[in-house]
Design an enzyme around this catalytic site. Structure first.
Site, mmCIF file in Angstrom:
data_model
loop_
_atom_site.group_PDB
_atom_site.id
_atom_site.type_symbol
_atom_site.label_atom_id
_atom_site.label_comp_id
_atom_site.label_asym_id
_atom_site.label_seq_id
_atom_site.Cartn_x
_atom_site.Cartn_y
_atom_site.Cartn_z
ATOM 1 N N HIS A 145 40.565 -27.358 26.547
ATOM 2 C CA HIS A 145 41.833 -28.601 26.691
ATOM 3 C C HIS A 145 40.858 -29.299 28.455
ATOM 4 O O HIS A 145 40.589 -28.070 29.192
ATOM 5 C CB HIS A 145 42.657 -28.063 26.771
ATOM 6 C CG HIS A 145 43.466 -28.933 26.531
ATOM 7 N ND1 HIS A 145 43.920 -29.071 26.163
ATOM 8 C CD2 HIS A 145 44.957 -28.173 27.938
ATOM 9 C CE1 HIS A 145 45.614 -30.210 26.635
ATOM 10 N NE2 HIS A 145 45.513 -29.394 27.631
ATOM 11 N N ARG A 197 44.570 -32.340 17.024
ATOM 12 C CA ARG A 197 45.722 -31.730 15.742
ATOM 13 C C ARG A 197 46.083 -30.714 15.860
ATOM 14 O O ARG A 197 45.327 -29.683 16.268
ATOM 15 C CB ARG A 197 44.854 -32.138 15.028
ATOM 16 C CG ARG A 197 45.888 -32.563 12.891
ATOM 17 C CD ARG A 197 44.839 -32.946 11.784
ATOM 18 N NE ARG A 197 44.875 -34.524 11.770
ATOM 19 C CZ ARG A 197 45.826 -35.213 12.034
ATOM 20 N NH1 ARG A 197 47.203 -34.940 11.422
ATOM 21 N NH2 ARG A 197 46.123 -36.657 12.271
ATOM 22 N N ASN A 247 38.721 -23.218 20.735
ATOM 23 C CA ASN A 247 39.077 -25.603 21.808
ATOM 24 C C ASN A 247 38.909 -25.096 23.085
ATOM 25 O O ASN A 247 39.128 -24.329 23.807
ATOM 26 C CB ASN A 247 40.465 -25.492 21.072
ATOM 27 C CG ASN A 247 41.235 -26.563 21.581
ATOM 28 O OD1 ASN A 247 40.777 -28.029 21.500
ATOM 29 N ND2 ASN A 247 42.242 -26.624 22.664
ATOM 30 N N GLY A 249 33.601 -38.209 20.816
ATOM 31 C CA GLY A 249 33.483 -37.525 20.862
ATOM 32 C C GLY A 249 31.578 -36.913 21.519
ATOM 33 O O GLY A 249 30.832 -36.782 21.333
#
Ligand code: GAR
EC number: 2.1.2.2
Length: 199
Positions: free
Chosen positions: A114, A96, A112, A17
């Protein structure tokens, strides 16, 4: 979402996190009419839950395997998102694949990060894959989530050099440092765009 009301953001995370914390801290200090209103975690033992507690961000944790199906799991998550009036979802180390239940509920409102220059090195270990491939550069990508794995329209990319003396650990540190700067900025720019559209 209205122009006056703060945009309510949910962060999804599965692990340490560090990106979650960077986002929360940036939102606490920057001039933006938005707040991190919820952490969604799919691993009840993940360290990110402790960070949420320390930072005072409400969190929910699930065991996806305890649900009958992916749809049932995502419906439960969606109920929490709707219950918390979440406008925008960001995946920060959420390991996920997002299914249709959430994609349909948040079209173009799922983002997202990445750790590679997509479309190179998608998947769960983008840093290791670039390093082991002998690449001389990699980077970070922020993109809108679609039904694929680390696909979807790219919002921002930043390059990170892989030097001859780099190790996987040093590369990971460099990538994380870039992520912690880039992700909050891209989220905030996107929120401002959404707010303009709703003005
Ligand atoms: C980050 O490097 C993020 O880019 C990556 O997981 C890490 C989470 O770190 N995400 C993916 O690989 C998604 N395919 P964190 O838990 O310390 O934020």
């Amino acid at each position: 979402m209205t122009k006056e009301q703060p945009v309510r953001l949910a962060v999804f995370a599965s692990g340490s996190g560090s990106n979650f914390e960077a986002i929360v801290r940036a939102f606490q200090t920057d001039q933006i009419n938005a707040e991190v209103a919820l952490l969604v975690c799919d691993r009840p033992d993940a360290f990110v839950l402790k960070r949420a507690e320390t930072l005072g961000v409400p969190s929910v944790a699930f065991r996806p395997k305890s649900f009958d199906s992916k749809e049932a799991y995502e419906q439960e998550v969606l109920d929490h998102l709707l219950g918390a009036s979440i406008d925008l979802v960001v995946l920060a180390g959420y390991m996920r694949i997002v299914g249709n239940t959430l994609l349909k509920a948040y079209p173009n409102k799922l983002m997202n990060i990445h750790p590679s220059l997509l479309p190179r090195y998608p998947g769960k270990q983008g840093i290791v894959d670039a390093f082991e491939d002998g690449a001389t550069q990699t980077g970070v990508t922020v993109h809108i989530v679609d039904e694929g794995i680390d696909t979807g329209p790219i919002l921002a990319q930043e390059t990170v050099a892989i030097e001859p003396d780099d190790t996987i650990e040093s590369l990971e540190r460099k990538i994380h440092a870039v992520e912690h700067e880039l992700f909050p900025k891209v989220i905030q720019t996107y929120i401002k765009k959404l707010q303009k559209e709703h003005a």
